[in-house]
Design a protein around this motif. Structure first.
Motif, PDB file in Angstrom:
ATOM      1  N   THR A 106      19.437 -37.457   1.600  1.00  0.00           N
ATOM      2  CA  THR A 106      20.807 -37.308   1.115  1.00  0.00           C
ATOM      3  C   THR A 106      21.082 -35.901   0.592  1.00  0.00           C
ATOM      4  O   THR A 106      22.234 -35.550   0.331  1.00  0.00           O
ATOM      5  CB  THR A 106      21.102 -38.324  -0.010  1.00  0.00           C
ATOM      6  N   LEU A 107      20.044 -35.077   0.440  1.00  0.00           N
ATOM      7  CA  LEU A 107      20.244 -33.689   0.026  1.00  0.00           C
ATOM      8  C   LEU A 107      20.794 -32.838   1.171  1.00  0.00           C
ATOM      9  O   LEU A 107      21.418 -31.796   0.934  1.00  0.00           O
ATOM     10  CB  LEU A 107      18.922 -33.087  -0.459  1.00  0.00           C
ATOM     11  N   ALA A 108      20.561 -33.251   2.408  1.00  0.00           N
ATOM     12  CA  ALA A 108      20.904 -32.431   3.571  1.00  0.00           C
ATOM     13  C   ALA A 108      22.397 -32.079   3.654  1.00  0.00           C
ATOM     14  O   ALA A 108      22.729 -30.920   3.935  1.00  0.00           O
ATOM     15  CB  ALA A 108      20.434 -33.119   4.846  1.00  0.00           C
ATOM     16  N   PRO A 109      23.326 -33.030   3.454  1.00  0.00           N
ATOM     17  CA  PRO A 109      24.744 -32.660   3.581  1.00  0.00           C
ATOM     18  C   PRO A 109      25.183 -31.572   2.604  1.00  0.00           C
ATOM     19  O   PRO A 109      25.890 -30.639   2.992  1.00  0.00           O
ATOM     20  CB  PRO A 109      25.477 -33.977   3.300  1.00  0.00           C
ATOM     21  N   GLN A 258      27.502 -33.390   8.497  1.00  0.00           N
ATOM     22  CA  GLN A 258      26.187 -33.746   7.977  1.00  0.00           C
ATOM     23  C   GLN A 258      26.267 -34.930   7.026  1.00  0.00           C
ATOM     24  O   GLN A 258      25.376 -35.772   6.982  1.00  0.00           O
ATOM     25  CB  GLN A 258      25.566 -32.537   7.265  1.00  0.00           C
ATOM     26  N   ALA A 259      27.356 -35.019   6.257  1.00  0.00           N
ATOM     27  CA  ALA A 259      27.528 -36.158   5.343  1.00  0.00           C
ATOM     28  C   ALA A 259      27.661 -37.460   6.122  1.00  0.00           C
ATOM     29  O   ALA A 259      27.056 -38.479   5.776  1.00  0.00           O
ATOM     30  CB  ALA A 259      28.746 -35.943   4.454  1.00  0.00           C
ATOM     31  N   LEU A 260      28.444 -37.439   7.188  1.00  0.00           N
ATOM     32  CA  LEU A 260      28.661 -38.657   7.963  1.00  0.00           C
ATOM     33  C   LEU A 260      27.407 -39.073   8.725  1.00  0.00           C
ATOM     34  O   LEU A 260      27.110 -40.266   8.838  1.00  0.00           O
ATOM     35  CB  LEU A 260      29.827 -38.452   8.941  1.00  0.00           C
ATOM     36  N   THR A 261      26.650 -38.119   9.241  1.00  0.00           N
ATOM     37  CA  THR A 261      25.422 -38.478   9.955  1.00  0.00           C
ATOM     38  C   THR A 261      24.313 -38.910   9.004  1.00  0.00           C
ATOM     39  O   THR A 261      23.282 -39.406   9.447  1.00  0.00           O
ATOM     40  CB  THR A 261      24.918 -37.299  10.826  1.00  0.00           C
ATOM     41  N   SER A 262      24.526 -38.720   7.703  1.00  0.00           N
ATOM     42  CA  SER A 262      23.522 -39.125   6.710  1.00  0.00           C
ATOM     43  C   SER A 262      23.792 -40.509   6.124  1.00  0.00           C
ATOM     44  O   SER A 262      23.153 -40.904   5.147  1.00  0.00           O
ATOM     45  CB  SER A 262      23.462 -38.101   5.570  1.00  0.00           C
ATOM     46  N   THR A 263      24.726 -41.240   6.700  1.00  0.00           N
ATOM     47  CA  THR A 263      25.054 -42.565   6.181  1.00  0.00           C
ATOM     48  C   THR A 263      24.199 -43.670   6.803  1.00  0.00           C
ATOM     49  O   THR A 263      24.504 -44.856   6.626  1.00  0.00           O
ATOM     50  CB  THR A 263      26.548 -42.894   6.420  1.00  0.00           C
ATOM     51  N   SER A 264      23.132 -43.304   7.489  1.00  0.00           N
ATOM     52  CA  SER A 264      22.264 -44.303   8.129  1.00  0.00           C
ATOM     53  C   SER A 264      21.814 -45.421   7.195  1.00  0.00           C
ATOM     54  O   SER A 264      21.794 -46.595   7.593  1.00  0.00           O
ATOM     55  CB  SER A 264      21.041 -43.626   8.750  1.00  0.00           C
ATOM     56  N   PRO A 265      21.417 -45.102   5.931  1.00  0.00           N
ATOM     57  CA  PRO A 265      20.975 -46.188   5.046  1.00  0.00           C
ATOM     58  C   PRO A 265      22.020 -47.278   4.862  1.00  0.00           C
ATOM     59  O   PRO A 265      21.681 -48.445   4.648  1.00  0.00           O
ATOM     60  CB  PRO A 265      20.690 -45.462   3.722  1.00  0.00           C
ATOM     61  N   LEU A 266      23.303 -46.925   4.954  1.00  0.00           N
ATOM     62  CA  LEU A 266      24.352 -47.919   4.781  1.00  0.00           C
ATOM     63  C   LEU A 266      24.417 -48.872   5.968  1.00  0.00           C
ATOM     64  O   LEU A 266      24.705 -50.055   5.820  1.00  0.00           O
ATOM     65  CB  LEU A 266      25.707 -47.217   4.604  1.00  0.00           C
ATOM     66  N   PHE A 267      24.129 -48.359   7.151  1.00  0.00           N
ATOM     67  CA  PHE A 267      24.131 -49.204   8.343  1.00  0.00           C
ATOM     68  C   PHE A 267      22.892 -50.097   8.399  1.00  0.00           C
ATOM     69  O   PHE A 267      22.896 -51.135   9.060  1.00  0.00           O
ATOM     70  CB  PHE A 267      24.195 -48.346   9.607  1.00  0.00           C
ATOM     71  N   VAL A 268      21.829 -49.664   7.717  1.00  0.00           N
ATOM     72  CA  VAL A 268      20.615 -50.480   7.699  1.00  0.00           C
ATOM     73  C   VAL A 268      20.869 -51.814   7.003  1.00  0.00           C
ATOM     74  O   VAL A 268      20.291 -52.844   7.365  1.00  0.00           O
ATOM     75  CB  VAL A 268      19.462 -49.724   7.001  1.00  0.00           C
ATOM     76  N   ILE A 269      21.769 -51.811   6.012  1.00  0.00           N
ATOM     77  CA  ILE A 269      22.017 -53.017   5.210  1.00  0.00           C
ATOM     78  C   ILE A 269      22.482 -54.199   6.065  1.00  0.00           C
ATOM     79  O   ILE A 269      21.868 -55.277   6.025  1.00  0.00           O
ATOM     80  CB  ILE A 269      23.021 -52.707   4.083  1.00  0.00           C
ATOM     81  N   PRO A 270      23.559 -54.058   6.865  1.00  0.00           N
ATOM     82  CA  PRO A 270      23.945 -55.219   7.699  1.00  0.00           C
ATOM     83  C   PRO A 270      22.899 -55.564   8.745  1.00  0.00           C
ATOM     84  O   PRO A 270      22.770 -56.736   9.131  1.00  0.00           O
ATOM     85  CB  PRO A 270      25.260 -54.767   8.354  1.00  0.00           C
TER      86      PRO A 270
END
Length: 301
Positions: A106-109, A258-270
């Protein structure tokens, strides 16, 4: 509807890449126990290069004529962002686990946005910065849930932390370099993806040779099952994922992409919910916070 898609194609591509990488991460965690991180990164890289070459042949597309500066920038972007960044990421996964590794990601963006500000003079509105902050806050809130205590092996934990930081920095640098190549040339996203992967593969070949990992590099070729798993995941995460990332970087500001491509953890939840795991209310709240941030990034204009 089509006009909306065109207007926000960079943002849509970024979210799509995050979804793809969320799916792929569930596979890579298992594959990472069977093959060294460098060899895994190299294998998925050359497989994706082959897929892009086949795509070019099928569509009749050829590599554009690029000036040497843009070519070098894209090669460096791949060498640093994909070659070094993904290898460090896989190492961090093995040492400190997915949850802590994603926290460092999450530091990347923020790093990418700051680097773009200083080196590309790329200005973001206050709304965009606030959107990035909310996206990161939501991701961190989710990732920190039930974060285990520090490992009883402090040396391993320290190495994992360093790899996590290196992955975030390398990916931010790679994103900024890609963005600068798009600004300085008319290279298309598929060609830029191919050039980046070539840069990554070259540096990984040299790196693997110096570390005498030849046996690990050829290991996927010795197991049909492992080869097919990596090939399928390479198609999804590297071929499609990096292509979408390049599309996001071409049509959206670096920090936003970079912020949008870093949202992977949110997609892991469903995804894990569909697999039968319980999803807490905290995770739902984190997703909602991040979605508010995403909505601000989509209305940045």
């Amino acid at each position: 509807m089509f006009q909306v898609f065109i207007s926000y194609r960079g943002e849509i591509a970024g979210l799509s890449a995050a979804l793809i990488w969320a799916c792929a991460s569930l596979v890579y965690i298992g594959v990472g126990r069977q093959i060294a991180p460098l060899a895994l990164n190299l294998t998925k890289g050359w497989m994706a290069i082959a897929l892009i070459a086949l795509t070019g042949l099928a569509t009749g597309q050829t590599l554009p004529t690029l000036d040497s500066a843009s070519l070098i920038v894209l090669l460096l972007s791949g060498a640093i962002g994909v070659g070094v960044g993904d290898t460090a990421y896989f190492n961090a996964l093995n040492l400190i686990g997915a949850r802590r590794t994603l926290l460092f990601e999450t530091l990347a963006p923020a790093l990418a946005a700051l680097l773009a500000l200083f080196f590309l003079q790329e200005q973001l509105s206050l709304q965009a910065w606030f959107g990035i902050f909310l996206v990161l806050a939501g991701v961190v809130w989710v990732v920190l849930e039930r974060l285990p205590e520090l490992s009883e092996a402090p040396h391993q934990t320290l190495r994992g932390i360093l790899f996590g930081l290196l992955a975030a920095l390398a990916q931010a640098i790679g994103a900024v370099l890609s963005r600068s190549a798009f600004i300085g040339s008319d290279v298309d996203t598929l060609s830029s993806t191919l050039i980046r992967l070539i840069g990554a593969t070259l540096v990984l070949l040299i790196w693997g040779t110096l570390q005498q990992q030849t046996r690990e590099i050829v290991k996927p070729l010795q197991s049909q099952r492992l080869f097919l798993i990596i090939a399928g995941t390479a198609f999804i995460s590297t071929y499609l994922g990096i292509w979408l990332q390049q599309t996001s970087l071409k049509y959206a500001p670096t920090g936003v992409a970079q912020a949008l491509t870093s949202t992977s953890p949110l997609f892991v939840i469903p995804l894990v919910r569909l697999m039968g795991d319980r999803v807490s209310m905290r995770a739902v709240v984190g997703v909602l916070i991040a979605l508010v941030g995403v909505s601000l990034l989509f209305s940045r204009a």
